[in-house]
Motif scaffolding. Structure first.
Motif, short mmCIF file in Angstrom:
data_model
loop_
_atom_site.label_atom_id
_atom_site.label_comp_id
_atom_site.label_asym_id
_atom_site.label_seq_id
_atom_site.Cartn_x
_atom_site.Cartn_y
_atom_site.Cartn_z
N VAL A 135 0.87 -1.01 -0.37
CA VAL A 135 0.17 -0.14 -0.41
C VAL A 135 0.97 1.25 -0.49
N PRO A 136 0.30 2.33 -0.57
CA PRO A 136 1.70 3.91 -1.03
C PRO A 136 0.97 4.23 -0.23
N GLY A 137 2.68 5.03 0.25
CA GLY A 137 2.27 6.43 1.27
C GLY A 137 1.08 7.35 0.64
N ALA A 138 0.90 7.44 -0.47
CA ALA A 138 0.15 8.40 -1.15
C ALA A 138 1.18 9.66 -0.86
N SER A 139 1.94 10.07 -0.82
CA SER A 139 2.51 11.55 -0.17
C SER A 139 1.79 12.86 -0.99
N GLU A 140 2.16 13.07 -2.31
CA GLU A 140 1.54 13.41 -3.86
C GLU A 140 0.90 13.89 -3.00
N ASP A 141 -0.55 12.63 -3.05
CA ASP A 141 -1.88 13.02 -2.97
C ASP A 141 -2.37 14.19 -1.34
N PHE A 142 -1.56 13.42 -0.50
CA PHE A 142 -1.85 14.44 0.69
C PHE A 142 -1.30 15.77 0.63
N ASN A 143 0.04 16.12 -0.30
CA ASN A 143 0.37 17.14 -0.75
C ASN A 143 -0.43 18.38 -1.78
N GLU A 144 -0.91 17.40 -2.58
CA GLU A 144 -2.05 18.10 -3.58
C GLU A 144 -3.19 19.42 -2.37
N ILE A 145 -3.58 18.09 -1.30
CA ILE A 145 -4.88 18.59 -0.40
C ILE A 145 -4.24 19.34 0.51
N ARG A 146 -3.28 19.62 0.94
CA ARG A 146 -2.64 20.12 1.63
C ARG A 146 -2.48 21.54 0.67
N MET A 147 -1.74 21.70 -0.47
CA MET A 147 -1.38 23.03 -0.47
C MET A 147 -3.00 23.82 -1.27
N GLU A 168 -8.78 5.47 1.07
CA GLU A 168 -9.45 4.20 0.78
C GLU A 168 -8.14 3.14 0.69
N LYS A 169 -6.94 3.24 -0.07
CA LYS A 169 -6.10 2.66 -0.85
C LYS A 169 -4.41 2.96 -0.71
N ALA A 170 -4.38 3.49 0.52
CA ALA A 170 -3.29 4.20 0.85
C ALA A 170 -2.76 4.74 2.35
N GLY A 171 -1.70 4.46 3.02
CA GLY A 171 -1.45 5.23 4.10
C GLY A 171 -1.46 3.80 4.42
N LEU A 172 -0.88 3.90 5.91
CA LEU A 172 -0.49 2.59 7.44
C LEU A 172 -1.90 2.55 7.74
N ALA A 257 -7.27 -3.79 -0.48
CA ALA A 257 -6.34 -2.86 -0.42
C ALA A 257 -5.13 -2.12 -1.55
N ALA A 258 -4.30 -3.17 -2.39
CA ALA A 258 -3.62 -2.62 -3.18
C ALA A 258 -4.35 -3.48 -4.56
N SER A 259 -5.72 -3.48 -4.46
CA SER A 259 -6.63 -4.05 -5.87
C SER A 259 -6.98 -2.41 -6.22
#
Length: 362
Positions: A135-147, A168-172, A257-259
């Motif tokens: 499962v990815p951490g999805a840092s880029e998605d969270f950065n886009e949301i934050r910005m 739904e499909k990212a994070g720990l 999670a990984a589908s």
């Protein structure tokens, strides 16, 4: 030492965030907070005491103007023993409580659930051995949301909805009230996994496997950060921890999670992989240069490279893309550092990425 345990517990009692620390939501929070506030208040006490005495003595024993200072060789044994003994005792107490906390944090229960956290510039991947889900951490998605929240393009409500969709499909993800052991590793440079609300942190060292563990006590979503400078994208390398309210809820999430939604076109699936696997951190889609070459117009272009010190060139085609993913250090594109980690993609994911690159033009 037992005399001070109630005092430390009182200092550690915190139900919400404070000026210094976030809300405590793990089994280690009270211990860490107690140690922190013990050191903090001892330091404050002696800072005030010593500063006050300094000012008082300066005023009381100020010599008249023009008079030279006189040497004094007198000493007070009781005073000297006190100002030596008390700091020694306090220092030993700080060491003892810190040592006990360290031992507890370094010794995971035998029944702890295991998750592997792999750090790369500038992304996280979390692997669950029970079903092999990555499962990815999805840092880029969270950065886009934050910005988006910062520049006003996203309302707090819209940001929360989008974050929930990403999670739904990212994070720990972990279940509440369950011991969780995290095995940490790095693929390139030093990183460090830090979850402030849980009071746990562990360096991720290339070539080594480290461990930390915790037991989350409150369902919710919490920050996960990298706290070891790892390059230009360090400040963007953050993710989220989702604490599920029950084991059943966690297991239900883990099943999917990984589908991927394989009804989508290949190029759309490739874009999902580009984000999910962290390709977005190094490869742009608009022609701009990042750590790696842009994907815009890459397919069908002539790529100059160096292989084992020998210059060469090739056309960017399906075979070159697959080889670059599986063996990223074999042919280093001219003008770029050879630092791409091995990204573990399935055959399907490589196919989708290839179709996505094709869709970006020639």
């Amino acid at each position: 030492m037992h005399f001070f345990n109630p005092l430390l517990s009182h200092w550690a009692t915190q139900t919400g965030p404070s000026f210094w620390l976030p809300a405590p939501v793990s089994n280690f929070a009270d211990t860490v907070d107690g140690d922190f506030y013990f050191v903090y208040w001892v330091s404050i006490f002696f800072l005030v005491l010593i500063t006050a005495l300094l000012v008082i003595f300066m005023m009381k024993f100020k010599a008249p103007e023009g008079q030279k200072a006189t040497s004094q060789n007198d000493h007070n044994l009781i005073l000297e023993v006190a100002w030596t003994g008390i700091p020694v005792i306090l220092s030993f107490m700080m060491f003892w409580y810190g040592y006990k906390g360290y031992v507890a944090m370094a010794t995971a229960p035998s029944n702890a659930m295991t998750v592997t956290a792999e750090a790369s510039r500038w992304l996280w991947n979390f692997t669950y051995p029970t079903n092999g889900a990555v499962v990815p951490g999805a840092s880029e998605d969270f950065n886009e949301i934050r910005m988006g929240v910062r520049d006003g393009s996203l309302t707090p409500e819209a940001a929360a909805e989008r974050e929930s969709k990403v999670l739904e499909k990212a994070g720990l993800h972990v279940p509440v009230n369950t011991p969780v052991k995290i095995k940490v590793m790095a693929t390139d440079v030093l990183h460090s996994l830090f979850i402030p609300a849980f009071r746990v942190k562990k360096d991720c060292v290339p070539g080594r496997i480290g461990e930390l563990w915790f037991e989350a006590t409150e369902p919710g979503v919490y920050d996960l950060l990298c706290t070891e400078y790892c390059g230009q994208g360090h400040s963007l390398m953050h993710s989220k921890v989702v604490v599920h309210e029950s084991q059943e809820s966690f297991e239900k999430w883990l099943e999917v999670a990984a589908s991927y939604d394989e009804t989508l076109p290949f190029e759309q699936l490739g874009e999902i992989v580009w984000k999910r696997k962290g390709c977005v951190s190094c490869h742009s889609l608009d022609g701009s240069n990042k750590v790696g070459p842009t994907w815009q117009g890459a397919f069908g272009s002539l790529r100059q490279y160096t292989e084992n010190g020998v210059a060469g060139s090739t056309t960017v085609d399906e075979a070159y893309i697959e080889e670059s993913i599986r063996y990223p250090m074999k042919k280093i594109a001219d003008g770029y550092p050879g630092q791409m980690p091995v990204v573990k993609l399935t055959d399907k994911e490589i196919l989708w990425v290839t179709e996505f690159i094709k869709s970006l033009g020639k």
